[in-house]
Design a protein around this motif. Structure first.
Motif, mmCIF file in Angstrom:
data_model
loop_
_atom_site.group_PDB
_atom_site.id
_atom_site.type_symbol
_atom_site.label_atom_id
_atom_site.label_comp_id
_atom_site.label_asym_id
_atom_site.label_seq_id
_atom_site.Cartn_x
_atom_site.Cartn_y
_atom_site.Cartn_z
ATOM 1 N N ILE A 13 -6.750 -2.353 -11.833
ATOM 2 C CA ILE A 13 -5.760 -3.213 -11.184
ATOM 3 C C ILE A 13 -6.035 -2.943 -9.681
ATOM 4 O O ILE A 13 -6.483 -1.882 -9.084
ATOM 5 C CB ILE A 13 -4.320 -2.758 -11.390
ATOM 6 N N PRO A 14 -5.871 -4.230 -8.802
ATOM 7 C CA PRO A 14 -6.367 -4.220 -7.506
ATOM 8 C C PRO A 14 -5.351 -3.312 -6.623
ATOM 9 O O PRO A 14 -4.114 -3.039 -6.943
ATOM 10 C CB PRO A 14 -6.273 -5.641 -6.970
ATOM 11 N N ALA A 15 -5.831 -2.687 -5.561
ATOM 12 C CA ALA A 15 -4.799 -2.140 -4.551
ATOM 13 C C ALA A 15 -5.818 -2.197 -3.152
ATOM 14 O O ALA A 15 -6.831 -2.496 -3.207
ATOM 15 C CB ALA A 15 -4.633 -0.662 -4.703
ATOM 16 N N LYS A 16 -5.095 -2.461 -1.931
ATOM 17 C CA LYS A 16 -5.801 -2.315 -0.807
ATOM 18 C C LYS A 16 -6.024 -0.873 -0.326
ATOM 19 O O LYS A 16 -5.243 -0.085 0.326
ATOM 20 C CB LYS A 16 -4.509 -2.834 0.280
ATOM 21 N N VAL A 17 -7.183 -0.351 -0.650
ATOM 22 C CA VAL A 17 -7.839 0.771 -0.566
ATOM 23 C C VAL A 17 -8.128 0.909 1.196
ATOM 24 O O VAL A 17 -8.744 0.378 1.565
ATOM 25 C CB VAL A 17 -9.007 1.336 -1.219
ATOM 26 N N ALA A 18 -7.578 2.046 1.668
ATOM 27 C CA ALA A 18 -7.793 2.320 2.962
ATOM 28 C C ALA A 18 -8.761 3.668 3.182
ATOM 29 O O ALA A 18 -9.493 3.738 4.057
ATOM 30 C CB ALA A 18 -6.618 3.023 3.696
ATOM 31 N N TYR A 19 -8.992 4.392 2.084
ATOM 32 C CA TYR A 19 -9.919 5.435 2.027
ATOM 33 C C TYR A 19 -10.279 5.914 0.780
ATOM 34 O O TYR A 19 -9.443 5.843 -0.333
ATOM 35 C CB TYR A 19 -9.278 6.846 2.960
ATOM 36 N N GLU A 20 -11.563 6.500 0.548
ATOM 37 C CA GLU A 20 -11.947 6.951 -1.047
ATOM 38 C C GLU A 20 -12.957 7.594 -0.720
ATOM 39 O O GLU A 20 -14.026 7.595 -0.028
ATOM 40 C CB GLU A 20 -12.153 5.454 -1.944
ATOM 41 N N PHE A 27 -4.392 4.068 -0.527
ATOM 42 C CA PHE A 27 -4.259 2.643 -0.610
ATOM 43 C C PHE A 27 -2.687 2.402 -0.237
ATOM 44 O O PHE A 27 -1.667 3.316 0.034
ATOM 45 C CB PHE A 27 -4.314 2.196 -2.138
ATOM 46 N N HIS A 28 -2.636 1.050 0.210
ATOM 47 C CA HIS A 28 -1.313 0.808 0.867
ATOM 48 C C HIS A 28 -0.228 0.655 -0.282
ATOM 49 O O HIS A 28 -0.481 -0.122 -1.228
ATOM 50 C CB HIS A 28 -1.458 -0.516 1.422
ATOM 51 N N ASP A 29 0.993 1.134 0.257
ATOM 52 C CA ASP A 29 2.183 0.891 -0.860
ATOM 53 C C ASP A 29 2.486 -0.416 -1.003
ATOM 54 O O ASP A 29 2.566 -1.334 -0.025
ATOM 55 C CB ASP A 29 3.319 1.746 -0.273
ATOM 56 N N ILE A 30 2.738 -0.776 -2.333
ATOM 57 C CA ILE A 30 3.040 -2.307 -2.507
ATOM 58 C C ILE A 30 4.360 -2.518 -2.176
ATOM 59 O O ILE A 30 4.709 -3.890 -1.822
ATOM 60 C CB ILE A 30 2.999 -2.503 -4.276
ATOM 61 N N HIS A 101 3.110 10.213 0.244
ATOM 62 C CA HIS A 101 3.099 9.049 1.055
ATOM 63 C C HIS A 101 2.998 9.518 2.673
ATOM 64 O O HIS A 101 3.483 10.503 3.142
ATOM 65 C CB HIS A 101 4.704 8.910 1.021
ATOM 66 N N LEU A 102 2.469 8.681 3.265
ATOM 67 C CA LEU A 102 2.225 8.714 4.957
ATOM 68 C C LEU A 102 2.884 7.733 5.267
ATOM 69 O O LEU A 102 2.466 6.514 5.187
ATOM 70 C CB LEU A 102 0.702 8.702 4.761
ATOM 71 N N LEU A 103 3.954 7.973 5.993
ATOM 72 C CA LEU A 103 4.868 7.053 6.517
ATOM 73 C C LEU A 103 4.990 7.034 8.120
ATOM 74 O O LEU A 103 4.944 8.105 8.615
ATOM 75 C CB LEU A 103 6.364 7.167 6.098
ATOM 76 N N GLY A 104 4.898 5.834 8.996
ATOM 77 C CA GLY A 104 4.866 5.725 10.151
ATOM 78 C C GLY A 104 5.042 4.377 10.773
ATOM 79 O O GLY A 104 4.995 3.552 10.077
#
Ligand code: AMP
Ligand code: ZN
Length: 113
Positions: A13-20, A27-30, A101-104
């Motif tokens: 399933i797709p996700a907006k991946v920021a790093y791998e 990836f970005h939380d939906i 979670h990384l929140l900011g």
């Protein structure tokens, strides 16, 4: 295994991946709770903090360093940010695959809800 994060890791399933890399994906939380809301996830399926064992030492270091790099990339390093690991039912964990979670990007209140 019927795990939504394993499916993201396996590109089912797709996700907006920021790093791998070989061990970690971010990836970005939906359903973002802040202007920056990323999930940093080990590729290995670990159910929760309570299932981490000794051999995961290096993996956890990788996750924190990934959070640090992503914080810097998103200009959160000076302003500040929060790393959250919800655990179990009362901790608010809804996906049973360990994730940070990384929140900011806004002032975060304390105590959390
Ligand atoms: P938690 O409630 O701490 O277990 O966090 C799970 C997080 O995963 C929530 O913030 C959800 O919004 C997020 N989430 C669930 N499904 C997806 C998905 N398909 N892609 C990205 N984030 C998701
Ligand atoms: Zn999984």
């Amino acid at each position: 295994m019927d795990c939504i994060f394993c499916k993201i890791i396996n590109k089912e399933i797709p996700a907006k991946v920021a790093y791998e890399d070989d061990n970690v994906v971010a990836f970005h939380d939906i359903n973002p709770q802040a202007p920056i809301h990323l999930l940093i996830v080990p590729k290995k399926h670990i159910t929760s903090v309570m299932e981490i064992d000794d051999e995961e030492n290096l993996l956890l270091g990788d996750i924190i360093l990934t959070a640090q790099n992503l914080a810097r990339e998103n200009n959160l390093d000076k302003k500040g940010f929060r790393i959250v690991v919800n655990t179990g039912e009362e901790g608010g964990q809804t996906v049973n695959h360990l994730h940070f979670h990384l929140l900011g990007g806004r002032f975060l209140t304390w105590p959390p809800g």
